[in-house]
Enzyme design. Structure first.
Site, PDB file in Angstrom:
ATOM      1  N   TYR A 110      -5.169   8.787  -5.581  1.00  8.62           N
ATOM      2  CA  TYR A 110      -4.549   7.790  -5.334  1.00  8.62           C
ATOM      3  C   TYR A 110      -4.198   7.322  -3.070  1.00  8.62           C
ATOM      4  CZ  TYR A 110       0.438   5.807  -3.864  1.00  8.62           C
ATOM      5  OH  TYR A 110       1.562   5.142  -3.472  1.00  8.62           O
TER       6      TYR A 110
ATOM      7  N   LYS B 140      -5.088   3.875  -2.334  1.00  9.50           N
ATOM      8  CA  LYS B 140      -4.246   2.880  -1.219  1.00  9.50           C
ATOM      9  C   LYS B 140      -5.154   2.890   0.734  1.00  9.50           C
ATOM     10  CE  LYS B 140      -0.783   2.769  -3.548  1.00  9.50           C
ATOM     11  NZ  LYS B 140      -0.803   1.077  -3.813  1.00  9.50           N
TER      12      LYS B 140
ATOM     13  N   SER C  36       1.183  -1.374   0.144  1.00 10.89           N
ATOM     14  CA  SER C  36       0.004  -0.016   0.162  1.00 10.89           C
ATOM     15  C   SER C  36       1.108   1.090  -0.226  1.00 10.89           C
ATOM     16  CB  SER C  36      -0.792  -0.065   1.107  1.00 10.89           C
ATOM     17  OG  SER C  36      -2.350   0.905   0.873  1.00 10.89           O
TER      18      SER C  36
END
Length: 336
Positions: free
Chosen positions: A228, A232, A213
């Site tokens: 993003y 994640k 991650s």
């Protein structure tokens, strides 16, 4: 009433530290294993004795180059089966994942997995709240317009397909391979075969999935991009869910959240902070960016993956490991 009797440390076998972090005989698949953090993991596992490491991605030439370089550096690999094997795969395509699994299943040298690292990822769209020229915050209208100009299907959705969806589907596709790894280990254990007898089969820990991650999952400020960061966070939660779901079948799951390491995705953030990724060696950064004053390197990542993959980390399940040089402490962040 007498006190409980503690186990005597005098009767315990001595701990061989070299074996504690060894992965001799391990069979692994690393998506995105030909570059960046995935390549660091591949190099680490190969150096620590892995039997075979499949590296998967869309750029076969990059994977082949990485495999050739690592295999040629391993003295034990001369005249033997290659340790690192490149396999072309699009992790967002179920049919491509099916072909990947078939390739591993039909490999007469293995046909199973002990470790799956879901490492493939993309950076996604970047819309900063700060004007680069003035250094001032953008107006609400300006930020709104730029945020809405990002293509939902091609950029936001694709970020989630790679960073989240592929973690789940790659894991599901590989479950039988991971189960077979456990089965072979149990058979060898029952037969009393040692690691040095016959075909080497990893049996130091249960099969495992590791999700790569990012500290972006925990960072409320999203310096790496809004899509993003949210993707994640979702990927981290997929790892947590797998850690609850899979132990009933003898499979574990843990998550690594790296900070800034040399990679294509990290380059824009490093450049924005006034750093440079050229020149090799230790890459210094301002301590306002990373309190330890540098980027992570291959040794920092080797420590994480070898800990998780070896006997040293055999009792871990559902863990989220942050390795970032303290960068997360400089931002408003969530717990993990």
């Amino acid at each position: 009433m007498s006190a409980p009797v503690a186990a005597s440390s005098a009767t315990a076998p001595p701990i061989d530290v070299s074996n504690l972090f060894s992965v001799k005989g391990l069979v692994a698949l690393i998506t995105g294993g030909g570059s960046g953090i995935g390549l660091m993991m591949t190099q680490s596992l190969a150096s620590a004795g892995a039997k075979r490491i499949y590296i998967a991605g869309r750029r076969l030439s990059v994977l082949q180059s990485a495999a050739d370089k690592i295999n040629s550096s391993l003295p034990q690999n001369q005249g033997q089966e290659p340790v690192v094997v490149p396999l072309e795969c699009d992790v967002t395509s179920p049919s491509s994942l099916s072909s990947l699994v078939s390739s591993i299943s039909s490999d007469p040298y293995t046909g199973y997995l002990n470790l799956l690292v879901c490492n493939a990822g993309v950076g996604g769209p970047q819309v900063s709240v700060v004007d680069k020229e003035t250094g001032q915050s953008k107006s609400l209208s300006e930020f709104r317009e730029q945020a809405l100009a990002v293509d939902f299907d091609k950029e936001w959705e694709q970020t989630f397909r790679v960073n989240v969806g592929s973690v789940w589907y790659t894991s599901m596709a590989c479950l039988k391979l991971l189960e077979k790894g456990n089965t072979l280990a149990a058979q060898q254990q029952q037969e009393g075969q040692g690691q040095g007898e016959g075909q080497v089969v990893w049996r130091e820990s249960a099969s495992q999935i590791v999700v790569t991650s990012s500290i972006a999952a925990l960072n409320k400020a999203a310096p790496g991009g809004w899509a993003y960061g949210v993707s994640k966070a979702a990927a981290t939660h997929v790892g947590k869910q797998l850690a609850v779901l899979l132990p009933r079948w003898g499979i574990r799951c843990n998550v690594i959240c790296p900070g800034l390491f040399p990679s294509e995705m990290a380059a824009p953030i490093v450049q924005a902070a006034g750093g440079s990724m050229t020149g090799g060696g230790v890459i210094p950064l301002d301590k306002k960016t990373v309190p330890l004053g540098r980027m992570g390197d291959e040794f920092d990542m080797a420590g994480q993956i070898l800990y998780l993959a070896s006997r040293a980390g055999a009792y871990l399940n559902g863990n989220v490991i942050v390795v970032d040089g303290g960068r997360l402490t400089t931002f408003p962040s969530t717990g993990y």
